[in-house]
Design a protein around this motif. Sequence first.
Motif, short mmCIF file in Angstrom:
data_model
loop_
_atom_site.label_atom_id
_atom_site.label_comp_id
_atom_site.label_asym_id
_atom_site.label_seq_id
_atom_site.Cartn_x
_atom_site.Cartn_y
_atom_site.Cartn_z
N UNK A 222 5.46 24.53 -14.28
CA UNK A 222 4.19 24.22 -13.62
C UNK A 222 3.83 22.74 -13.70
N UNK A 223 4.08 22.08 -14.83
CA UNK A 223 3.70 20.66 -14.95
C UNK A 223 4.63 19.78 -14.12
N UNK A 224 5.91 20.14 -14.03
CA UNK A 224 6.82 19.40 -13.17
C UNK A 224 6.46 19.61 -11.70
N UNK A 225 6.09 20.85 -11.36
CA UNK A 225 5.66 21.14 -9.99
C UNK A 225 4.41 20.33 -9.65
N UNK A 226 3.49 20.23 -10.61
CA UNK A 226 2.27 19.44 -10.39
C UNK A 226 2.62 17.98 -10.13
N UNK B 145 -0.82 37.64 -16.45
CA UNK B 145 -0.47 36.28 -16.05
C UNK B 145 0.42 35.63 -17.09
N UNK B 146 1.55 35.09 -16.63
CA UNK B 146 2.48 34.36 -17.49
C UNK B 146 2.64 32.95 -16.92
N UNK B 147 2.34 31.92 -17.71
CA UNK B 147 2.46 30.55 -17.19
C UNK B 147 3.88 30.25 -16.73
#
Length: 496
Positions: A20-24, A14-16
């Motif tokens: 991801x935070x912008x998508x959230x 798994x690679x972050x």
Amino acid sequence: MGPASGTGDEPADYTPDPRRWKALAVCLVAGFMSLLDVSIVNVALPAIKVGLHATQSDLQWVVSGYALTFGLILVPSGRFGDARGRRNVFILGVAVFALASAGCGISPNPTLLIITRLVQGLAAGLLIPQVSGLIQQLFRGAERGKAFGLLGATIGVSTAIGPLLGGLLIAVGGEREGWRYVFYVNVPIGALAILLALRLIPARRAENRRRQNLDPVGVALLGLGVVLLLLPLAQEQQWHGRWKWLLVVAALVVFVVFVWWERRYGRRRDSLVNLELFGKRSYGLGLIIGLVYLAGFTATFFVFTLFLQQGEHYSALEAGIAVTPFAAGSAVSAALAGRVITKFGRPLVAVGLAVVAIGVGGAVLAVHLVPGRNVGWATAVPLLVAGAGSGAVLSPNLTLTLSEVPVREAGSAGGVLQTFQRIGSAIGIATVGSVFFATVASSHNDYPRAFQRAVLISVAFDVVALIAALVDVVAGRAADARHHRRTARGSVIPGR
């Protein structure tokens, strides 16, 4: 239960995702928009009545129709997102929601407004499970707790701040047409969310897509059961007589058939709902806590808004300002709770529920001690306390409930959790609302007394949720003790 754990199906490589935070952020904006429409319309009802010459039955359907179709589609849409890719389903939900909002805004009569509200509810039910599913997909470990903390803050703030935003928009647009702005505001937000989602939310890779049967019989049975259960609850004030409650009995029968079908279907293929999840303590008790807590939480604001506007003659804006302390407390504590949930686990939820009960009880006492127009000021501190407690309930309960759910089932499992919450909201509004209206009718419009009696029922819901949380805490500690004893025995080397 102890600290939240992983799902057990996470890939070793798994690679972050760097986005991801912008998508959230995109997911939370769209989620806020759809959940806001659960509460924002409450303060717009008087304006809708004036602007469209709507009857009381029309107004009831404007509120309950949204909740009905919202709850109807949550689980199937979560399953659909799991199977076909969450980003595309999310974008579809946002697009339909924005179009339906425009339709609500231009409605020339109550009938069209009700129809577009039904479509709006379907769209909200389509996109909401994708949000929790994407959090499961994009985040791991402590980051997941923080992400769910922000989602919990979004849920709490959207519900509590809805009356304030609705009041502001009505004040800007005027008494006759201001209610249309409540719906129009969703259109530019939805358009922006779609553009950002296409850019920031990762598409599912081809090798991760599962071509699975969507269990149409299970979808039909669950949908029928949800409708039969929610319809008499949503129409509790409009349908007179006791015959309507036979629909609840029919719903229970349909749910029994649904469980039988899912067990049978699950032997051959992936069923709509993985019933094995209900055997996990974190998931089963989390569903119960979500259902019971939302029953008290939603109903409190329902009757508080009615009390202020009808009993104390607050304007929509004044009523919205009065509930702002709760929204502020909830936003701050939910974000903080998301950061520490992996450390404290379910005890944090139990503490939050106790604080909510104290805060709401304080609001009841404030209404008793400070009657009249100053009641909004008198309830500010108790509502701030209740909000702080609520933030420690919603986001941690989301994290803990879904902590043992495999990522591949995150959407459908989140849809089940949301369905339980929608059912809880309907039960709370029907139960607490009936006490409120009955007291108003029997006490010659004594609104303070009606509010106090009704909200005590909400406090009782909080207490039941607290008991469920304490059961989980005690059971979790007993399980940890058994595990430590087994580990200690296994570590003893024979012959020494």
